[in-house]
Design an enzyme around this catalytic site. Sequence first.
Site, PDB file in Angstrom:
ATOM      1  N   LYS A 100       0.859  -1.188   0.000  1.00 40.83           N
ATOM      2  CA  LYS A 100       0.000   0.000   0.000  1.00 40.83           C
ATOM      3  C   LYS A 100       0.891   1.231   0.000  1.00 40.83           C
ATOM      4  O   LYS A 100       2.010   1.177   0.517  1.00 40.83           O
ATOM      5  CB  LYS A 100      -0.894   0.019   1.253  1.00 40.83           C
ATOM      6  CG  LYS A 100      -2.124   0.858   1.101  1.00 40.83           C
ATOM      7  CD  LYS A 100      -3.162   0.117   0.296  1.00 40.83           C
ATOM      8  CE  LYS A 100      -4.409   0.910   0.073  1.00 40.83           C
ATOM      9  NZ  LYS A 100      -5.451   0.087  -0.545  1.00 40.83           N
ATOM     10  N   GLY A 213     -20.711   6.467   2.150  1.00 44.11           N
ATOM     11  CA  GLY A 213     -19.618   6.753   1.203  1.00 44.11           C
ATOM     12  C   GLY A 213     -20.118   6.629  -0.221  1.00 44.11           C
ATOM     13  O   GLY A 213     -20.315   5.520  -0.712  1.00 44.11           O
ATOM     14  N   GLY A 215     -18.662   7.456  -3.146  1.00 41.61           N
ATOM     15  CA  GLY A 215     -17.564   7.698  -4.084  1.00 41.61           C
ATOM     16  C   GLY A 215     -17.552   6.583  -5.108  1.00 41.61           C
ATOM     17  O   GLY A 215     -18.601   6.001  -5.425  1.00 41.61           O
ATOM     18  N   ASN A 216     -16.377   6.244  -5.623  1.00 37.30           N
ATOM     19  CA  ASN A 216     -16.289   5.220  -6.673  1.00 37.30           C
ATOM     20  C   ASN A 216     -16.978   3.922  -6.253  1.00 37.30           C
ATOM     21  O   ASN A 216     -17.876   3.423  -6.928  1.00 37.30           O
ATOM     22  CB  ASN A 216     -14.805   4.982  -7.017  1.00 37.30           C
ATOM     23  CG  ASN A 216     -14.637   3.855  -8.024  1.00 37.30           C
ATOM     24  OD1 ASN A 216     -14.879   2.704  -7.713  1.00 37.30           O
ATOM     25  ND2 ASN A 216     -14.263   4.195  -9.238  1.00 37.30           N
ATOM     26  N   ALA A 217     -16.578   3.365  -5.108  1.00 31.37           N
ATOM     27  CA  ALA A 217     -17.111   2.067  -4.694  1.00 31.37           C
ATOM     28  C   ALA A 217     -18.599   2.165  -4.340  1.00 31.37           C
ATOM     29  O   ALA A 217     -19.424   1.363  -4.817  1.00 31.37           O
ATOM     30  CB  ALA A 217     -16.306   1.539  -3.504  1.00 31.37           C
ATOM     31  N   GLY A 218     -18.978   3.166  -3.523  1.00 29.10           N
ATOM     32  CA  GLY A 218     -20.358   3.272  -3.047  1.00 29.10           C
ATOM     33  C   GLY A 218     -21.348   3.625  -4.149  1.00 29.10           C
ATOM     34  O   GLY A 218     -22.455   3.061  -4.217  1.00 29.10           O
TER      35      GLY A 218
HETATM   36  P1  NAD Z   1     -13.636   7.714  -3.091  1.00 27.75           P
HETATM   37  O1  NAD Z   1     -12.675   8.758  -2.627  1.00 27.75           O
HETATM   38  O2  NAD Z   1     -14.063   7.688  -4.502  1.00 27.75           O
HETATM   39  O3  NAD Z   1     -14.980   7.754  -2.196  1.00 27.75           O
HETATM   40  C1  NAD Z   1     -15.013   7.859  -0.814  1.00 27.75           C
HETATM   41  C2  NAD Z   1     -16.356   8.502  -0.438  1.00 27.75           C
HETATM   42  O4  NAD Z   1     -16.511   8.458   0.976  1.00 27.75           O
HETATM   43  C3  NAD Z   1     -16.472   9.966  -0.847  1.00 27.75           C
HETATM   44  O5  NAD Z   1     -17.738  10.196  -1.395  1.00 27.75           O
HETATM   45  C4  NAD Z   1     -16.342  10.730   0.486  1.00 27.75           C
HETATM   46  O6  NAD Z   1     -17.032  11.978   0.480  1.00 27.75           O
HETATM   47  C5  NAD Z   1     -16.993   9.726   1.416  1.00 27.75           C
HETATM   48  N1  NAD Z   1     -16.668   9.906   2.824  1.00 27.75           N
HETATM   49  C6  NAD Z   1     -15.482  10.229   3.405  1.00 27.75           C
HETATM   50  N2  NAD Z   1     -15.619  10.264   4.739  1.00 27.75           N
HETATM   51  C7  NAD Z   1     -16.920   9.949   5.011  1.00 27.75           C
HETATM   52  C8  NAD Z   1     -17.670   9.792   6.206  1.00 27.75           C
HETATM   53  N3  NAD Z   1     -17.126   9.991   7.403  1.00 27.75           N
HETATM   54  N4  NAD Z   1     -18.966   9.435   6.103  1.00 27.75           N
HETATM   55  C9  NAD Z   1     -19.547   9.235   4.892  1.00 27.75           C
HETATM   56  N5  NAD Z   1     -18.885   9.355   3.738  1.00 27.75           N
HETATM   57  C10 NAD Z   1     -17.574   9.713   3.798  1.00 27.75           C
HETATM   58  O7  NAD Z   1     -12.958   6.333  -2.664  1.00 27.75           O
HETATM   59  P2  NAD Z   1     -13.320   4.867  -3.186  1.00 27.75           P
HETATM   60  O8  NAD Z   1     -12.359   4.503  -4.251  1.00 27.75           O
HETATM   61  O9  NAD Z   1     -14.786   4.741  -3.399  1.00 27.75           O
HETATM   62  O10 NAD Z   1     -12.894   4.033  -1.899  1.00 27.75           O
HETATM   63  C11 NAD Z   1     -13.755   3.956  -0.758  1.00 27.75           C
HETATM   64  C12 NAD Z   1     -13.214   2.854   0.153  1.00 27.75           C
HETATM   65  O11 NAD Z   1     -13.181   1.634  -0.586  1.00 27.75           O
HETATM   66  C13 NAD Z   1     -11.785   3.083   0.670  1.00 27.75           C
HETATM   67  O12 NAD Z   1     -11.696   2.566   1.966  1.00 27.75           O
HETATM   68  C14 NAD Z   1     -10.941   2.260  -0.289  1.00 27.75           C
HETATM   69  O13 NAD Z   1      -9.718   1.857   0.300  1.00 27.75           O
HETATM   70  C15 NAD Z   1     -11.875   1.085  -0.521  1.00 27.75           C
HETATM   71  N6  NAD Z   1     -11.576   0.356  -1.749  1.00 27.75           N
HETATM   72  C16 NAD Z   1     -11.747   0.956  -2.958  1.00 27.75           C
HETATM   73  C17 NAD Z   1     -11.433   0.251  -4.096  1.00 27.75           C
HETATM   74  C18 NAD Z   1     -11.646   0.848  -5.466  1.00 27.75           C
HETATM   75  O14 NAD Z   1     -11.385   0.158  -6.458  1.00 27.75           O
HETATM   76  N7  NAD Z   1     -12.132   2.072  -5.569  1.00 27.75           N
HETATM   77  C19 NAD Z   1     -10.932  -1.055  -4.013  1.00 27.75           C
HETATM   78  C20 NAD Z   1     -10.803  -1.649  -2.759  1.00 27.75           C
HETATM   79  C21 NAD Z   1     -11.138  -0.918  -1.631  1.00 27.75           C
END
Ligand code: NAD
Length: 413
Positions: A100, A213, A215-218
């Site tokens: 990481k 959340g 973002g991308n994943a949610g």
């Molecule tokens: P991202 O930055 O696109 O999205 C994160 C979202 O969470 C944003 O909308 C942000 O505003 C929100 N957020 C932050 N703090 C918050 C809180 N306290 N309450 C509610 N919402 C909050 O990131 P992502 O890529 O979607 O990743 C999210 C999680 O998934 C991370 O922990 C990341 O390590 C994990 N993850 C992502 C991937 C991937 O491919 N994107 C793969 C494995 C794990």
Amino acid sequence: MKSHVEEFLDSINDELKLSPSEKELLMHPVRSIIFPISVRMDSGEIKIFEAYRVQHNNALGPTKGGIRFHEEVTLEEVNTLAFLMSLKTSLSGLPFGGAKGGVKVDPKKLSKGELERLSRGYVRGLYPNLGPHKDIPAPDVNTTPEIMGWMLDEYETLLGESAPAVITGKPLALGGSRGRDVATALGGVYVLERMITLRNEKWLQDMTVVIQGFGNAGLNAAEILSKKGSRIIAVSDSSGAIVEKEYGLPVSVLIAGKKAGKSVTEMLSHGSLRNAQKISNEELLKIPCDVLVLAALGGQVTMQNVSQVKARIILELANAPITAEADTFLYKNDIYVIPDILANAGGVIVSYFEWVQNLYGYSWTKDEVFLKLQKQTTEVVGGIYEKGKNLRVCAYVKALKRILEAEQMRGRL
Ligand code: NAD
């Protein structure tokens, strides 16, 4: 004080008794690198940003893991996430170890040019330790395909030849895999569907879902689940949360708003959200629902708030969103947790597909990628599920055993 890695290892002690040397080995990453990145800002001044890369374990192959840009990144956090990556790649049967990376920065405060110089600086600082057969980064929180493109370009410029397999999550034009953008969420939904069948749960189309959340994943999880008929009743981002229990939220409106740069709470003025209400992020966790998707950051469910969680199933798309103690509480209270190293492995599985395509010059269609992803995630679930057992413990034990066997075969244990 115990590190998070030690806490994780101790939490499975009843199921897998590690010898002192096994525990020592797992607690010490192969390599931890802290380095400064010097960036010329648009103003002309030079600013230094602290950067990290932890390569945790390489017994199964080159190390693999994302890079996050966040002002609260610490070496301890990167270390824990690198350990979880080793478990994740091992559990999914991939030929990778875990790593990481992170940079202590708020990327929103940088111009595009500053962000590019920072990203290129990260690769220059790590160059001798990166490579398609050494360590392969990917995007994580606040890092994007565009940033992966700059990083690839910097690496290839230093190397003097093409090497697309050094980094995954790239734009399609640079050898990225089709489907990588939705892979984490889609993999999570495949795992959820398989668990529903194994546990004789009701079907997704009858379920209510809350997503922390957006973002991308949610966001992608919301889209996939709502297309399968689930009712998405609440979502949140760092601005707060919105809820609409009766009819569910209009997911396509939320996605369009997010893509236009709005926060979820800013979308309340949209006509189709007239019955939705704004609530706090703390209140979101208290909403009764079938599935709570945790897709924000780590450490969100703790002993302080766990007793208020009213979901039946929790899908951990984020890494380590539940503390070890809170996880035990949930297990004892019959809330079924699908752990991160299983639930969000779709991202690294499709990253592996990208690496294979780059190494061999293949270009798979989206359908081919999704079929392979579904097969791989479903097989992993089938290999660890045991009725009545804590799924996290089953997943950790299986992942650790594979790493330890490889260590033994190498004569390092
Ligand atoms: P991202 O930055 O696109 O999205 C994160 C979202 O969470 C944003 O909308 C942000 O505003 C929100 N957020 C932050 N703090 C918050 C809180 N306290 N309450 C509610 N919402 C909050 O990131 P992502 O890529 O979607 O990743 C999210 C999680 O998934 C991370 O922990 C990341 O390590 C994990 N993850 C992502 C991937 C991937 O491919 N994107 C793969 C494995 C794990």
